[in-house]
Motif scaffolding. Structure first.
Motif, PDB file in Angstrom:
ATOM      1  N   LEU A   1       0.815  -1.210   0.000  1.00 28.67           N
ATOM      2  CA  LEU A   1       0.000   0.000   0.000  1.00 28.67           C
ATOM      3  C   LEU A   1       0.852   1.265   0.000  1.00 28.67           C
ATOM      4  CD1 LEU A   1      -2.802  -1.112   2.462  1.00 28.67           C
ATOM      5  CD2 LEU A   1      -2.911  -0.953  -0.037  1.00 28.67           C
ATOM      6  N   VAL A   2       1.990   1.220   0.683  1.00 27.27           N
ATOM      7  CA  VAL A   2       2.908   2.365   0.672  1.00 27.27           C
ATOM      8  C   VAL A   2       3.445   2.598  -0.737  1.00 27.27           C
ATOM      9  CG1 VAL A   2       5.181   3.150   1.464  1.00 27.27           C
ATOM     10  CG2 VAL A   2       3.530   2.279   3.103  1.00 27.27           C
ATOM     11  N   GLU A   3       3.794   1.519  -1.430  1.00 29.30           N
ATOM     12  CA  GLU A   3       4.290   1.648  -2.811  1.00 29.30           C
ATOM     13  C   GLU A   3       3.226   2.272  -3.719  1.00 29.30           C
ATOM     14  OE1 GLU A   3       7.277   0.960  -4.258  1.00 29.30           O
ATOM     15  OE2 GLU A   3       8.074   0.607  -2.249  1.00 29.30           O
ATOM     16  N   MET A   4       1.980   1.825  -3.559  1.00 33.18           N
ATOM     17  CA  MET A   4       0.898   2.386  -4.376  1.00 33.18           C
ATOM     18  C   MET A   4       0.716   3.872  -4.080  1.00 33.18           C
ATOM     19  SD  MET A   4      -2.001  -0.556  -4.405  1.00 33.18           S
ATOM     20  CE  MET A   4      -3.012   0.333  -5.560  1.00 33.18           C
ATOM     21  N   ALA A   5       0.841   4.250  -2.818  1.00 30.24           N
ATOM     22  CA  ALA A   5       0.659   5.645  -2.429  1.00 30.24           C
ATOM     23  C   ALA A   5       1.794   6.520  -2.947  1.00 30.24           C
ATOM     24  CB  ALA A   5       0.563   5.756  -0.911  1.00 30.24           C
TER      25      ALA A   5
ATOM     26  N   HIS B   1       4.093   5.914  -5.428  1.00 30.79           N
ATOM     27  CA  HIS B   1       4.363   5.922  -6.858  1.00 30.79           C
ATOM     28  C   HIS B   1       3.135   6.127  -7.725  1.00 30.79           C
ATOM     29  CE1 HIS B   1       8.485   4.929  -6.048  1.00 30.79           C
ATOM     30  NE2 HIS B   1       8.101   3.894  -5.312  1.00 30.79           N
ATOM     31  N   GLY B   2       1.947   5.873  -7.179  1.00 32.96           N
ATOM     32  CA  GLY B   2       0.748   6.011  -7.988  1.00 32.96           C
ATOM     33  C   GLY B   2      -0.187   7.112  -7.534  1.00 32.96           C
ATOM     34  N   GLY B   3       0.091   7.691  -6.363  1.00 33.51           N
ATOM     35  CA  GLY B   3      -0.761   8.746  -5.860  1.00 33.51           C
ATOM     36  C   GLY B   3      -2.059   8.248  -5.246  1.00 33.51           C
ATOM     37  N   TRP B   4      -2.125   6.958  -4.900  1.00 36.43           N
ATOM     38  CA  TRP B   4      -3.338   6.376  -4.330  1.00 36.43           C
ATOM     39  C   TRP B   4      -3.367   6.611  -2.837  1.00 36.43           C
ATOM     40  CZ3 TRP B   4      -6.930   4.599  -7.615  1.00 36.43           C
ATOM     41  CH2 TRP B   4      -6.532   4.240  -8.891  1.00 36.43           C
ATOM     42  N   GLU B   5      -4.578   6.729  -2.283  1.00 36.14           N
ATOM     43  CA  GLU B   5      -4.753   6.797  -0.842  1.00 36.14           C
ATOM     44  C   GLU B   5      -5.784   5.759  -0.420  1.00 36.14           C
ATOM     45  OE1 GLU B   5      -7.965  10.327  -0.124  1.00 36.14           O
ATOM     46  OE2 GLU B   5      -5.920  10.944  -0.564  1.00 36.14           O
ATOM     47  N   LEU B   6      -5.689   5.332   0.821  1.00 36.30           N
ATOM     48  CA  LEU B   6      -6.539   4.275   1.334  1.00 36.30           C
ATOM     49  C   LEU B   6      -7.953   4.791   1.536  1.00 36.30           C
ATOM     50  CD1 LEU B   6      -6.463   1.357   2.356  1.00 36.30           C
ATOM     51  CD2 LEU B   6      -6.009   2.273   4.626  1.00 36.30           C
TER      52      LEU B   6
ATOM     53  N   VAL C   1      -9.762  -0.976  -0.964  1.00 34.93           N
ATOM     54  CA  VAL C   1     -10.204  -0.006  -1.962  1.00 34.93           C
ATOM     55  C   VAL C   1      -9.338   1.232  -1.782  1.00 34.93           C
ATOM     56  CG1 VAL C   1     -12.120   1.392  -2.802  1.00 34.93           C
ATOM     57  CG2 VAL C   1     -12.555  -0.894  -1.893  1.00 34.93           C
ATOM     58  N   VAL C   2      -8.660   1.613  -2.857  1.00 32.80           N
ATOM     59  CA  VAL C   2      -7.838   2.817  -2.837  1.00 32.80           C
ATOM     60  C   VAL C   2      -8.425   3.824  -3.819  1.00 32.80           C
ATOM     61  CG1 VAL C   2      -5.709   1.677  -2.094  1.00 32.80           C
ATOM     62  CG2 VAL C   2      -6.243   1.790  -4.508  1.00 32.80           C
ATOM     63  N   ARG C   3      -8.121   5.083  -3.613  1.00 30.64           N
ATOM     64  CA  ARG C   3      -8.644   6.128  -4.489  1.00 30.64           C
ATOM     65  C   ARG C   3      -7.576   7.175  -4.744  1.00 30.64           C
ATOM     66  NH1 ARG C   3     -12.551   9.836  -0.631  1.00 30.64           N
ATOM     67  NH2 ARG C   3     -10.863  10.647   0.648  1.00 30.64           N
ATOM     68  N   ARG C   4      -7.760   7.893  -5.849  1.00 30.41           N
ATOM     69  CA  ARG C   4      -6.920   9.056  -6.126  1.00 30.41           C
ATOM     70  C   ARG C   4      -7.762  10.097  -6.833  1.00 30.41           C
ATOM     71  NH1 ARG C   4      -2.576   6.782 -10.538  1.00 30.41           N
ATOM     72  NH2 ARG C   4      -4.094   5.974 -12.011  1.00 30.41           N
ATOM     73  N   LYS C   5      -7.404  11.333  -6.598  1.00 33.71           N
ATOM     74  CA  LYS C   5      -8.159  12.443  -7.146  1.00 33.71           C
ATOM     75  C   LYS C   5      -7.825  12.614  -8.619  1.00 33.71           C
ATOM     76  CE  LYS C   5      -8.745  15.893  -4.452  1.00 33.71           C
ATOM     77  NZ  LYS C   5      -8.619  17.132  -3.662  1.00 33.71           N
ATOM     78  N   ILE C   6      -8.845  12.870  -9.403  1.00 36.32           N
ATOM     79  CA  ILE C   6      -8.654  13.134 -10.824  1.00 36.32           C
ATOM     80  C   ILE C   6      -8.534  14.640 -10.984  1.00 36.32           C
ATOM     81  CG2 ILE C   6      -9.679  13.002 -13.114  1.00 36.32           C
ATOM     82  CD1 ILE C   6     -11.154  10.499 -12.149  1.00 36.32           C
ATOM     83  N   ILE C   7      -7.419  15.071 -11.531  1.00 36.61           N
ATOM     84  CA  ILE C   7      -7.176  16.496 -11.727  1.00 36.61           C
ATOM     85  C   ILE C   7      -7.364  16.802 -13.201  1.00 36.61           C
ATOM     86  CG2 ILE C   7      -5.488  18.345 -11.556  1.00 36.61           C
ATOM     87  CD1 ILE C   7      -4.204  16.719  -9.273  1.00 36.61           C
ATOM     88  N   ARG C   8      -8.337  17.619 -13.482  1.00 31.59           N
ATOM     89  CA  ARG C   8      -8.633  18.011 -14.854  1.00 31.59           C
ATOM     90  C   ARG C   8      -7.921  19.317 -15.157  1.00 31.59           C
ATOM     91  NH1 ARG C   8     -11.020  13.711 -16.901  1.00 31.59           N
ATOM     92  NH2 ARG C   8     -12.833  13.018 -15.767  1.00 31.59           N
ATOM     93  N   GLN C   9      -7.248  19.363 -16.289  1.00 30.75           N
ATOM     94  CA  GLN C   9      -6.633  20.604 -16.723  1.00 30.75           C
ATOM     95  C   GLN C   9      -7.611  21.377 -17.571  1.00 30.75           C
ATOM     96  OE1 GLN C   9      -2.996  19.723 -18.713  1.00 30.75           O
ATOM     97  NE2 GLN C   9      -1.864  19.530 -16.834  1.00 30.75           N
TER      98      GLN C   9
END
Length: 78
Positions: free
Chosen positions: A38-42, A44-49, A63-71
């Motif tokens: 889980l640390v590796e995913m966080a 290197h991938g920007g995922w959070e628990l 289940v992990v999530r990451r914010k989608i940043i729209r330009q």
């Protein structure tokens, strides 16, 4: 570590979109190995628990999530 397909995006508040991923971890993995994955995913991938569920057989469904940043465009196209 098995990674099922990603779940669809959900919006919790206006303007914020999250991408979710289910990660299934086998029961024979130690807590330290799960933590390291889980640390590796966080890192290197920007995922959070988001959620951890431990099944009756000892397997973990995370289940992990990451914010989608729209330009947004800064210049108007002419």
């Amino acid at each position: 570590m098995t990674r099922p397909p990603q779940r669809p995006r959900r919006t919790l508040s206006p303007g914020v979109e999250w991408e979710y991923r289910d990660v299934v971890l086998a029961r024979h993995l130690s807590r330290n190995a799960v933590r390291q994955a889980l640390v590796e995913m966080a890192e290197h991938g920007g995922w959070e628990l988001d959620r951890v569920r431990i099944a009756t057989d000892g397997g973990r469904r995370v289940v992990v999530r990451r914010k989608i940043i729209r330009q947004r465009p800064t210049l108007w196209a002419s």
